[in-house]
Design an enzyme around this catalytic site. Structure first.
Site, short mmCIF file in Angstrom:
data_model
loop_
_atom_site.label_atom_id
_atom_site.label_comp_id
_atom_site.label_asym_id
_atom_site.label_seq_id
_atom_site.Cartn_x
_atom_site.Cartn_y
_atom_site.Cartn_z
N CYS A 121 0.94 -1.33 -0.10
CA CYS A 121 -0.13 -0.14 -0.17
C CYS A 121 0.60 1.56 0.18
O CYS A 121 1.06 2.07 -0.75
CB CYS A 121 -0.93 0.12 1.43
SG CYS A 121 -2.23 -1.16 0.99
N1 LIG Z 1 -2.51 -6.23 1.43
C1 LIG Z 1 -2.85 -4.85 2.36
O1 LIG Z 1 -2.52 -4.55 2.84
C2 LIG Z 1 -4.32 -4.10 1.20
C3 LIG Z 1 -4.32 -2.93 2.11
C4 LIG Z 1 -5.85 -2.81 1.58
C5 LIG Z 1 -5.52 -2.84 0.13
N2 LIG Z 1 -5.31 -2.72 -0.47
C6 LIG Z 1 -5.61 -3.01 -1.89
O2 LIG Z 1 -6.30 -4.06 -2.34
C7 LIG Z 1 -6.25 -4.78 -3.56
C8 LIG Z 1 -6.05 -5.50 -3.32
O3 LIG Z 1 -4.17 -6.27 -2.71
P1 LIG Z 1 -3.98 -7.45 -2.36
O4 LIG Z 1 -2.77 -7.98 -1.18
O5 LIG Z 1 -5.06 -8.50 -2.03
O6 LIG Z 1 -3.39 -8.33 -3.30
P2 LIG Z 1 -3.49 -10.28 -4.01
O7 LIG Z 1 -2.28 -9.91 -4.59
O8 LIG Z 1 -3.15 -10.21 -2.97
O9 LIG Z 1 -4.72 -10.74 -4.48
C9 LIG Z 1 -5.50 -10.32 -5.63
C10 LIG Z 1 -5.55 -11.22 -6.16
O10 LIG Z 1 -6.33 -11.24 -7.08
C11 LIG Z 1 -5.90 -12.18 -8.20
N3 LIG Z 1 -7.21 -11.72 -10.04
C12 LIG Z 1 -6.28 -10.81 -10.52
N4 LIG Z 1 -7.30 -10.46 -11.43
C13 LIG Z 1 -8.05 -11.26 -11.36
C14 LIG Z 1 -8.65 -11.67 -12.11
N5 LIG Z 1 -9.44 -11.02 -12.96
N6 LIG Z 1 -9.84 -12.67 -11.63
C15 LIG Z 1 -9.57 -12.84 -10.50
N7 LIG Z 1 -8.74 -12.96 -9.57
C16 LIG Z 1 -8.09 -11.92 -9.91
C17 LIG Z 1 -4.94 -12.26 -8.13
O11 LIG Z 1 -4.53 -13.33 -8.97
C18 LIG Z 1 -4.49 -12.75 -6.71
O12 LIG Z 1 -4.84 -13.42 -6.29
C19 LIG Z 1 -4.53 -4.05 -4.23
O13 LIG Z 1 -5.53 -2.29 -4.83
C20 LIG Z 1 -4.62 -3.05 -2.63
O14 LIG Z 1 -3.67 -2.03 -3.09
C21 LIG Z 1 -4.77 -4.36 -0.15
#
Ligand SMILES: NC(=O)c1ccc[n+]([C@@H]2O[C@H](COP(=O)([O-])OP(=O)(O)OC[C@H]3O[C@@H](n4cnc5c(N)ncnc54)[C@H](O)[C@@H]3O)[C@@H](O)[C@H]2O)c1
Length: 433
Positions: free
Chosen positions: A271
């Site tokens: 983030c």
């Molecule tokens: N990790 C954190 O602490 C956090 C906190 C707040 C916000 N976010 C935001 O949330 C979002 C997701 O982050 P995350 O950490 O969960 O990412 P992540 O990489 O852990 O998970 C995302 C998942 O989406 C999947 N994916 C991609 N394209 C896809 C599709 N078309 N259909 C189905 N699945 C698909 C990927 O394979 C992956 O498993 C980002 O925008 C991030 O900035 C993350």
């Protein structure tokens, strides 16, 4: 009440969570717990296989929060976007990374939206949770999801609700962290709020999707800028011969008007290093330069190299050069007690030490091996000795760090986290930022 609101209220709605990573999986667990039928949809077959067996791969989600629901048939997992055809609600939690030139990489949101549109039917609520620039929901999702004649606020309900998950936080989890929601229309907000109210203690409605998108960017920019500030305080304090950590801890005794942030080896995680740059990119398209964000990014991005400069100075004081020295980096996870290494500053530190000729090992009880950012290493075991190394650099202050043993055994230490303060032993060999 619309048929969709009725389904949400009776928990008969089928919710598909697209992207079951750090953000999606906790949501899947909460939705199943609340009684919804939930499908975790992901492109990564390893995650889908694990979830289908009720096994968690995220530190904060115990498998016991998943397995009973898988067993009861309420929770399923799939790699097939066709499951979207049977969804009443879709929550999109796909990645929003930066490309090589530090600009938003919107491919995942665009692809996910196209997949939903392909399987869309009337009466769906679609909520984007991925962090992104203000305007994404109305500029990217809404046009695509209304393309085939669906009326916004009637046949399709679109909203943005930022995720606030704080990995490793023992107190604030998905359920008890207030959830901000902005709808593309009042009816969109009503439907999205109904869905989240079923799983989260407090929802915070805001007037638009752009506002909700901006809320998340403010929160993360606030952290990035404050960390940039204290990192600069560390750089200034070094020149002044003052201990920056002591200054900040003393300032933090002020009971009002001050919130402590601490310097470190650089930003990490999914983030803080990334999200503010979504905002500055968007502002550049509007001919405005987001100066605080860019300055904080410049300072924070320079920290790994500064750490290596401090390592070189510590070795120099001991009559050694970086070239030919054996250096142990303690901690490659981006923060304390997590397994996540995304954007970890440890990689830049390891690269730069190697570039300057050091032989680098790492130790991290949470990360047995790494294959990221061009670093392919197996960690040395957590009980390995520190004595063979010319220098130990503490990058991540895991609670498991054997502080007393480290101070007793190591020849020289660079403590970038102030984690050895108060530990009895020979302080002369401890260098700080
Ligand atoms: N990790 C954190 O602490 C956090 C906190 C707040 C916000 N976010 C935001 O949330 C979002 C997701 O982050 P995350 O950490 O969960 O990412 P992540 O990489 O852990 O998970 C995302 C998942 O989406 C999947 N994916 C991609 N394209 C896809 C599709 N078309 N259909 C189905 N699945 C698909 C990927 O394979 C992956 O498993 C980002 O925008 C991030 O900035 C993350």
């Amino acid at each position: 009440m619309t048929p969709l609101l009725e389904k949400i209220s009776s928990r008969s709605a089928h919710v598909v969570v697209m992207g079951i990573g750090y953000v999606g999986l906790p949501l899947v667990a909460e939705l199943a717990r609340a009684g919804f039928r939930v499908t975790g949809l992901d492109r990564d077959p390893r995650k889908v296989t694990a979830l289908a067996m009720g096994e968690s791969y995220i530190d904060d989600v115990p498998s016991s929060d998943l397995a009973p629901h898988v067993k009861s048939g309420r929770l399923a997992a799939s790699t097939d976007p066709a499951v979207l055809a049977g969804a009443d609600a879709v929550i999109v939690c796909v990645p929003t990374p930066l490309n090589k030139t530090k600009e938003p990489d919107m491919r995942f949101i665009v692809d996910a939206t196209a997949e939903i549109a392909r399987h869309q039917h009337p009466g769906m609520v679609i909520v984007l949770e991925s962090t992104t620039y203000p305007g994404t929901t109305t500029e990217v999702l809404v046009p695509k999801l209304t393309e085939r004649g669906f009326t916004l606020g009637k046949d399709v309900f679109v909203a943005f609700s930022p995720e606030r998950v704080d990995p490793g936080n023992a107190v604030f989890k998905t359920r008890n962290t207030p959830k901000v929601i902005g709808g593309a229309t009042p009816a969109c907000l009503e439907h999205a709020a109904a869905l989240y109210s079923a799983i989260i203690e407090q929802v915070v409605p805001v007037s638009s999707t752009e506002t909700a998108e901006m809320v998340k960017l403010l929160e993360n920019t606030f952290r990035a800028v404050n960390i940039g500030l204290v990192n600069e305080v560390a750089l200034m304090s070094r020149r002044l011969g003052i201990d920056a950590f002591e200054v900040i801890r003393a300032a933090a005794t002020k009971p009002f008007g001050f919130m402590p942030f601490y310097p470190g080896p650089g930003l990490g995680g999914h983030c803080i290093p990334i999200d503010p740059l979504y905002l500055s990119w968007k502002l550049r398209t509007l001919k405005y330069q987001a100066r605080f964000i860019e300055l904080a990014d410049a300072i924070n991005s320079s920290m790994p190299e500064y750490v290596v400069d401090r390592a070189a100075a510590a070795l120099n004081d001991a009559g050694k050069a970086v070239r030919g020295s054996r250096v142990l980096v303690y901690g490659v996870a981006y923060k304390r007690d997590v397994t996540d290494v995304r954007e970890s500053p440890a990689f830049d530190v390891i690269h730069e030490l190697g570039r300057r000729g050091a032989a680098v090992d790492y130790m991290d009880p949470h990360v047995p091996e790494v294959h990221e950012h061009g670093v392919d290493l197996r960690g040395v075991p957590p009980d390995a000795g520190f004595a063979p190394y010319d220098l130990v650099v503490i990058v991540t202050d895991h609670r498991a760090l054997p502080r007393e043993r480290l101070l007793a055994e190591a020849r020289l230490i660079l403590d970038t986290r102030d984690s050895l303060r108060g530990v009895p032993g020979d302080r002369a060999k401890v260098h700080t930022l």
